[in-house]
Design an enzyme around this catalytic site. Structure first.
Site, short mmCIF file in Angstrom:
data_model
loop_
_atom_site.label_atom_id
_atom_site.label_comp_id
_atom_site.label_asym_id
_atom_site.label_seq_id
_atom_site.Cartn_x
_atom_site.Cartn_y
_atom_site.Cartn_z
N SER A 87 0.82 -1.21 0.00
CA SER A 87 0.00 0.00 0.00
C SER A 87 0.86 1.27 0.00
CB SER A 87 -0.95 -0.07 1.20
OG SER A 87 -1.86 0.96 1.15
N HIS A 106 -7.69 -5.18 0.51
CA HIS A 106 -6.45 -4.44 0.70
C HIS A 106 -5.60 -4.88 1.89
CE1 HIS A 106 -4.14 -1.04 -0.73
NE2 HIS A 106 -3.96 -0.64 0.50
#
Ligand SMILES: *[C@@H]1O[C@H](CO)[C@@H](O)[C@H](O)[C@H]1NC(C)=O
Ligand SMILES: *[C@@H]1O[C@H](CO)[C@@H](O)[C@H](O)[C@H]1NC(C)=O
Ligand SMILES: *[C@@H]1O[C@H](CO)[C@@H](O)[C@H](O)[C@H]1NC(C)=O
Ligand SMILES: *[C@@H]1O[C@H](CO)[C@@H](O)[C@H](O)[C@H]1NC(C)=O
Length: 410
Positions: free
Chosen positions: A179, A386
């Protein structure tokens, strides 16, 4: 009506932060200590690593602008021979080096790489739980929080990389980022292309550069209200990103906060609420430990900067508004990062159900790199979201074995 409701919630979210600050100053700054129970104090990354039976070292580095960053190192595995290679792991937003260890021995990427013979180093960006010191400032100072991921990418990351190269004597590192840990890599290598040579290979887990196709409900709201949030935050002096749980529940409530203690505790935790996770990948037994380490802290400016990306569709520096942009950048809009400067072999690992790394955005990122990225690997597990890259039950089998084999190719 809905918009008014959202606006009021944002105001309440920030006013709540202010109320804490007022009470805190009335108590002469003791509130933070009261909130942190003795129980929480023991939960260090060093403990996480030694509890799993591995050796750990702690290293501090000071940046040119005074932030004292902590690096955690697992110098070697337990049953493996050293390959002389050095791995570098960089965490996502609101996270820390604990992410790479939380799944435990035999599962966490840090432990797996140590067993593959890597000397494993894990960075911590300014403002997270382990990098909250500064030579002149404290976390109570507004100035301390005056940074975004631009500064993490252009100052923290090169400082940590150079320190590791210096300590280990190797010419380049094997980099895995998750990320924001990928964003800061793109920021660094596009801004200072000489750093491409210091990276043997980069694997991007859930890459984040372009963001206008992302689907996170909370980040959508934030991106819609960036100017309001920025103004309120600066007016109220809320510089660290600490949204209140009622606000989060209100935004994502219908989807995730079902009457189920597991999802309740996750949906009110800002990192899960912003980034998204899948129920199937969540190990309930791990949850109490996980929430001791997350969220790990970030600046409001970091989150707003991402909100700007969602709104604008560009991958570029912080937008201060036309007048201030003229002052900082000499142009009305912020300069874009020149991704064509990225020449280090970069592999993008992504999935279709990720709230933040949308497939279209990841593919655009790849096409803008010098000669494209080295490879695109889309995960076929349709639920993978995610945060599952660091916390998911299947992360070792779906993702980490790919990282290990990509590292081995270079
Ligand atoms: C690193 O810095 C922190 C904060 O300044 C300090 O408490 C800690 O003792 C330092 N650790 C090492 C190994 O230098
Ligand atoms: C810290 O403060 C000293 C004394 O005011 C100053 O000389 C120095 O430049 C400051 N360092 C940073 C990194 O701001
Ligand atoms: C934040 O940093 C910028 C430079 O990066 C500086 O111009 C500005 O005055 C700073 N703001 C605060 C509140 O310290
Ligand atoms: C869930 O976490 C616990 C505690 O770390 C661990 O013992 C267990 O093996 C994990 N389960 C799965 C399916 O990964």
């Amino acid at each position: 009506m809905k918009l008014l409701h959202v606006f009021l919630s944002i105001t309440i979210w920030y006013s709540y932060g202010l109320a804490i600050d007022v009470v805190d100053s009335a108590l002469d700054g003791t509130l933070n200590e009261i909130e942190l129970t003795d129980d929480d104090h023991g939960y260090t990354v060093e403990k996480l690593i030694t509890d799993n039976g591995y050796p750990v070292e702690t290293h501090n580095v000071t940046t040119s602008d005074g932030y004292i960053l902590t690096l955690h190192r697992i110098p070697h595995g337990l049953n493996s021979k050293s390959t002389g290679r050095v791995a570098y792991l960089q965490h996502g937003i609101l996270a820390s080096s604990s992410d790479w260890c939380i799944l435990g021995a035999g599962k966490g990427l840090a432990f797996l790489l140590a067993e593959e013979g890597y000397d494993v180093w894990m960075g911590n960006a300014r403002g997270n739980s382990w990098s909250r010191s500064h030579v002149n400032l404290t976390t109570d100072d507004t100035e301390f929080w005056n940074f975004s991921w631009h500064e993490i990418g252009t100052i923290d990351l090169p400082t940590m990389i150079d320190y590791i190269l210096d300590q280990t004597g190797v010419p380049s590192l094997y980099y895995a980022g998750h990320s924001q840990g990928t964003t800061v890599f793109y920021v660094l290598t596009s801004t200072y292309p000489e750093y491409n040579n210091k990276i043997a290979v980069q694997t991007s887990l859930a890459p984040i550069a372009y963001m206008n196709h992302m689907t996170s409900p909370l980040l959508k709201i934030i991106s819609y209200w960036t100017d309001t949030i920025e103004a309120l935050a600066s007016m109220l002096g809320i510089n660290e990103f600490l949204p209140n749980t009622d606000f989060i529940k209100f935004i994502i409530g219908d989807d995730l906060c079902k009457e189920d203690t597991v999802t309740m505790s996750l949906c009110t935790n800002c990192i899960f609420a912003i980034c998204g996770f899948s129920r199937a990948e969540m190990n309930e037994t791990l949850l109490p430990l996980l929430t001791k380490y997350s969220p790990a802290g970030a600046s409001t400016k970091q989150v707003i900067h991402y909100g700007q990306e969602v709104k604008s569709g560009y991958f570029r520096q912080y937008d201060y508004g036309i007048l201030e942009n003229m002052k900082y950048y000499g142009q009305m809009t912020p300069p874009s990062y020149d991704l064509s400067q990225i020449t280090a072999p970069t592999y993008l690992i992504y999935s279709k159900n990720d709230w933040l790394s949308a497939q279209t955005d990841v593919e655009k990122l790849c096409s803008h790199m010098s000669n494209g990225c080295a490879g695109k690997i889309i995960l076929t597990d349709f639920q993978f979201n995610h945060l599952d890259y660091t916390y998911g039950i299947d992360a070792p089998a779906l993702v980490y074995n790919k990282v290990i084999s990509l590292f081995a190719r270079h």
